[in-house]
Motif scaffolding. Structure first.
Motif, PDB file in Angstrom:
ATOM      1  N   ILE A  36       0.819  -1.218   0.000  1.00  0.00           N
ATOM      2  CA  ILE A  36       0.000   0.000   0.000  1.00  0.00           C
ATOM      3  C   ILE A  36       0.851   1.266   0.000  1.00  0.00           C
ATOM      4  CG2 ILE A  36      -1.934  -1.144   1.154  1.00  0.00           C
ATOM      5  CD1 ILE A  36      -1.107   0.369   3.718  1.00  0.00           C
ATOM      6  N   PHE A  39       1.768   3.351  -3.402  1.00  0.00           N
ATOM      7  CA  PHE A  39       0.715   4.044  -4.156  1.00  0.00           C
ATOM      8  C   PHE A  39       1.234   5.257  -4.923  1.00  0.00           C
ATOM      9  CE2 PHE A  39      -2.890   6.912  -4.736  1.00  0.00           C
ATOM     10  CZ  PHE A  39      -3.831   6.060  -5.279  1.00  0.00           C
ATOM     11  N   GLY A  64      -6.307   2.908   2.283  1.00  0.00           N
ATOM     12  CA  GLY A  64      -5.303   1.890   2.578  1.00  0.00           C
ATOM     13  C   GLY A  64      -4.546   2.184   3.855  1.00  0.00           C
ATOM     14  N   PHE A 102      -8.244  -4.963  -7.192  1.00  0.00           N
ATOM     15  CA  PHE A 102      -7.753  -3.651  -7.607  1.00  0.00           C
ATOM     16  C   PHE A 102      -7.228  -3.720  -9.038  1.00  0.00           C
ATOM     17  CE2 PHE A 102      -4.835  -0.030  -7.681  1.00  0.00           C
ATOM     18  CZ  PHE A 102      -5.529   0.946  -6.966  1.00  0.00           C
ATOM     19  N   TYR A 128      -8.569  -1.100  -1.835  1.00  0.00           N
ATOM     20  CA  TYR A 128      -7.344  -0.633  -1.185  1.00  0.00           C
ATOM     21  C   TYR A 128      -7.484  -0.663   0.339  1.00  0.00           C
ATOM     22  CZ  TYR A 128      -2.763   1.249  -2.268  1.00  0.00           C
ATOM     23  OH  TYR A 128      -1.411   1.369  -2.456  1.00  0.00           O
TER      24      TYR A 128
END
Length: 501
Positions: A36, A39, A64, A102, A128
Motif C-alpha cells: 500500500i 501508491f 489503505g 484492484f 485498497y
C-alpha cells in the motif's frame, strides 16, 4: 542414557529448525507487506488511465493507510489468544483479494473514458482498504512472532521485523521499476498490482504454516536475602501516599542489574487500560507523531509536484515527476528501515527491558542509561526541525530529501520502541491487544493531518494540481505545533515512568 541424550538432541534440532523457519517467515511477511505504501508510484497512471481527480486519489490511498487501524485491537487479541499464524493466513486472503480486485478493476476500465467513474472509484477505495487491513494482519504477525520468540531482546527482535517492513516499499518499488515499468508508458499498474497480490498471498500462506510462538515459562531468579527483608519490611504499612502498586527497586549482587516488585497485570482488562491517564497521553504522542508522518508518506507525490525541479525551474515534465517521486519513496523507505535497525539494538543496550515474573517481580538484566521515552522525545524534536524546514527553508525538489529522511527516521523510531514501552508499563501477556488499542491513535491522526493537507492544497489549486509553497506551508506549521505538544508529553511520561523502562 544414550537414547535419552539422542532424543534430547533430536528435540533441540527440531526446535532450532522450527525457529529458523519462523524467522524466515517473519522476514518474508514483513518484506512483502508494504504494497500500500507504493501508491505514489501508481497514482500517475491511475490519474491518466482512470481520469481520477486528486481528491479521489487521496481518498484511495487514505483508505489503505487507515485500513491498518480499525481492527488493530482485534488483531492483537487474536495473536495473544491463537498466535501469529492465524493473522498471517488472514493477511494472505486480504492481500490476494485486495490487490487482485484492484488490478481487475483497472483492467476492465476502457482506455477511452473521458471522466472518472464514481462506482469504479468507490470499488478501488474498498479494495485498497482491504489491502490496508491485510497490512495490519501481516505487520502484527511478524512483529509479535519476533517479540514473543525473543522476549529478552524485544528491541532487536521488533526493530528487525519493523525494519524489514519499512524496507518493503523499497523492495517492491525496485521490482516495479525493473519488471513492470516501460520507459515510454510508465508503470503497468494492472500487472504490478496483480503481482503484489500473488506474491503477498503465497508468502503469507507459508507464514501461516511456519509462524509459532513458544509457551510462556515460569522464570525464577535469586533475590539476595537483604532484598527479601527489605521487601517484607516495605510491604507492611503504607506511608507517604504509596500504595501496594508502587514499585520498589533494589539492587542485587550485580551492580548492573536491578530487581523490582510490581503487581502482575495478566488479568488487566481493556477498561483498566483506558482508565489509565498515562495511556491517553501516550496515545496523544502517537497520534501526533505517526499521524503527521503518514500524512507525508501518503502525499509525498503531490508535494514533489508542487515544487520546481530547481530553484529556477517553473515547470516539470512527467518523467521528472516520476523519477523525483520514486526517489522520495525510496529515501523514506531507507530512512525508515535504517532507523528501525539501529534503534532496536541501541534501545536494548541503553534501556534494557525487564523480565516480568509470575510473582510480580521485574528483573532488569543491565543498568539503565536512559529511558526509552527519550526515543519518543528525540523523534518529536526531529519532526519539529523537519517540518519547520519545510515551512521556512525549502524552495525546490532537490531539498525534499530532508523531509523524506527526517520523516522516515522519526516514523521508524516511534514504531520500534512502542511495543517495548507498552510491555514495560502494562506487561507482556496482553501486549498484542494493548498495542492494538494504542494504534487507534494514528487511525485518528492520519486522516486528520491528511485531509488538512488536502483541503489546504485544494484551496490554493488553480488548475487541478496545486503548485507552490502555499500548498502545504500552513499544514507544516500546524504539524510543528503538534510536534511540540508531543515533546512536552513525552518529557512528562519520561519522569512519571522513571525506573520502568
Amino acid at each position: 542414557m544414550t537414547s535419552t541424550t539422542a532424543r534430547g538432541s533430536g528435540t533441540t534440532l527440531l526446535k532450532r529448525i522450527q525457529l529458523g523457519l519462523t524467522c524466515f517467515s517473519i522476514a518474508a511477511n514483513a518484506l512483502c507487506a508494504g504494497g500500500i505504501f507504493t501508491f505514489p508510484l501508481m497514482s500517475p497512471a491511475l490519474a491518466e488511465h482512470l481520469k481520477l481527480t486528486q481528491p479521489q486519489l487521496t481518498t484511495i490511498v487514505l483508505a489503505g493507510m487507515i485500513g491498518q487501524y480499525p481492527f488493530a485491537a482485534v488483531v492483537g487479541k487474536t495473536i495473544d489468544t491463537y498466535g501469529p499464524w492465524l493473522c498471517s493466513l488472514a493477511s494472505a486472503f486480504l492481500f490476494s483479494c485486495g490487490f487482485g480486485l484492484f488490478s481487475h478493476e483497472i483492467a476492465r476500465t476502457p482506455d477511452d473514458i473521458t471522466a472518472p467513474s464514481q462506482s469504479s472509484f468507490e470499488r478501488l477505495t474498498l479494495y485498497y482498504f482491504m489491502a490496508g487491513l491485510g497490512t495490519v494482519f501481516s505487520y502484527f504477525s511478524s512483529l509479535f512472532a519476533a517479540s514473543k520468540n525473543f522476549p529478552d531482546y524485544i528491541g532487536i527482535a521488533s526493530g528487525t521485523s519493523m525494519a524489514l517492513f519499512g524496507l518493503s516499499p523499497l523492495f517492491l518499488s525496485v521490482l516495479a521499476s525493473s519488471f513492470f515499468t516501460d520507459p515510454a508508458t510508465g508503470l503497468d499498474v494492472t500487472h504490478y498490482a496483480a503481482f503484489v497480490g500473488i506474491l503477498a498471498g503465497v508468502v503469507h500462506v507459508i507464514g501461516a504454516i511456519n509462524l509459532r510462538t513458544p509457551e510462556r515459562k515460569i522464570q525464577s531468579i535469586e533475590v539476595p536475602r537483604e532484598d527479601e527483608e527489605a521487601v517484607s519490611d516495605d510491604a507492611e504499612p503504607e506511608s507517604d501516599g504509596e500504595s501496594e502498586q508502587s514499585p520498589f527497586l533494589h539492587k542485587n549482587n550485580d551492580d548492573n542489574a536491578r530487581v523490582g516488585f510490581v503487581p502482575v497485570e495478566d488479568k488487566q482488562s481493556v477498561g483498566d487500560l483506558l482508565r489509565d491517564p498515562h495511556f491517553w497521553l501516550l496515545a496523544l504522542i502517537v497520534m501526533f507523531s505517526l499521524g503527521s508522518c503518514e500524512m507525508v508518506i501518503s502525499n509525498v507525490g503531490t508535494i514533489v509536484v508542487s515544487l520546481p525541479s530547481s530553484s529556477s525551474a517553473s515547470a516539470l515534465s512527467t518523467p521528472s515527476e516520476a523519477i523525483a517521486t520514486s526517489t522520495q519513496v525510496r529515501l523514506l523507505s531507507l530512512a525508515n528501515t535504517v532507523s528501525r535497525l539501529l534503534v532496536g539494538p541501541i534501545a536494548d543496550f541503553i534501556s534494557p527491558i525487564a523480565s516480568h515474573l509470575p510473582c510480580g517481580t521485574l528483573h532488569y538484566p543491565r543498568k539503565h542509561i536512559i529511558s526509552r521515552m527519550s526515543f519518543l522525545s528525540g523523534s518529536a524534536i526531529l519532526l519539529f526541525i523537519t517540518f519547520g524546514w519545510m515551512g521556512i527553508g525549502i524552495t525546490g525538489q532537490q531539498q525534499l530529501w530532508l523531509l523524506s529522511i527526517g520523516t522516515g527516521i522519526a516514523y521508524g523510531s516511534v514504531f520500534t520502541v512502542l511495543p517495548s514501552i507498552v510491555s514495560s508499563v502494562w506487561g507482556l501477556s496482553n501486549l498484542g491487544r494493548n498495542f492494538g488499542v494504542l494504534t487507534y491513535a494514528p487511525f485518528i491522526g492520519t486522516p486528520f493531518f491528511s485531509y488538512l493537507y488536502a483541503f489546504i492544497s485544494a484551496s490554493h489549486a488553480s488548475d487541478g494540481v496545486c503548485k507552490g509553497r502555499d500548498c502545504w506551508q500552513v499544514t507544516f506549521a500546524i504539524t510543528c505545533g503538534a510536534s511540540i505538544l508531543s515533546l512536552l508529553s513525552s518529557i512528562y511520561l519520561w519522569k512519571r515512568w522513571k525506573g520502568r523502562m
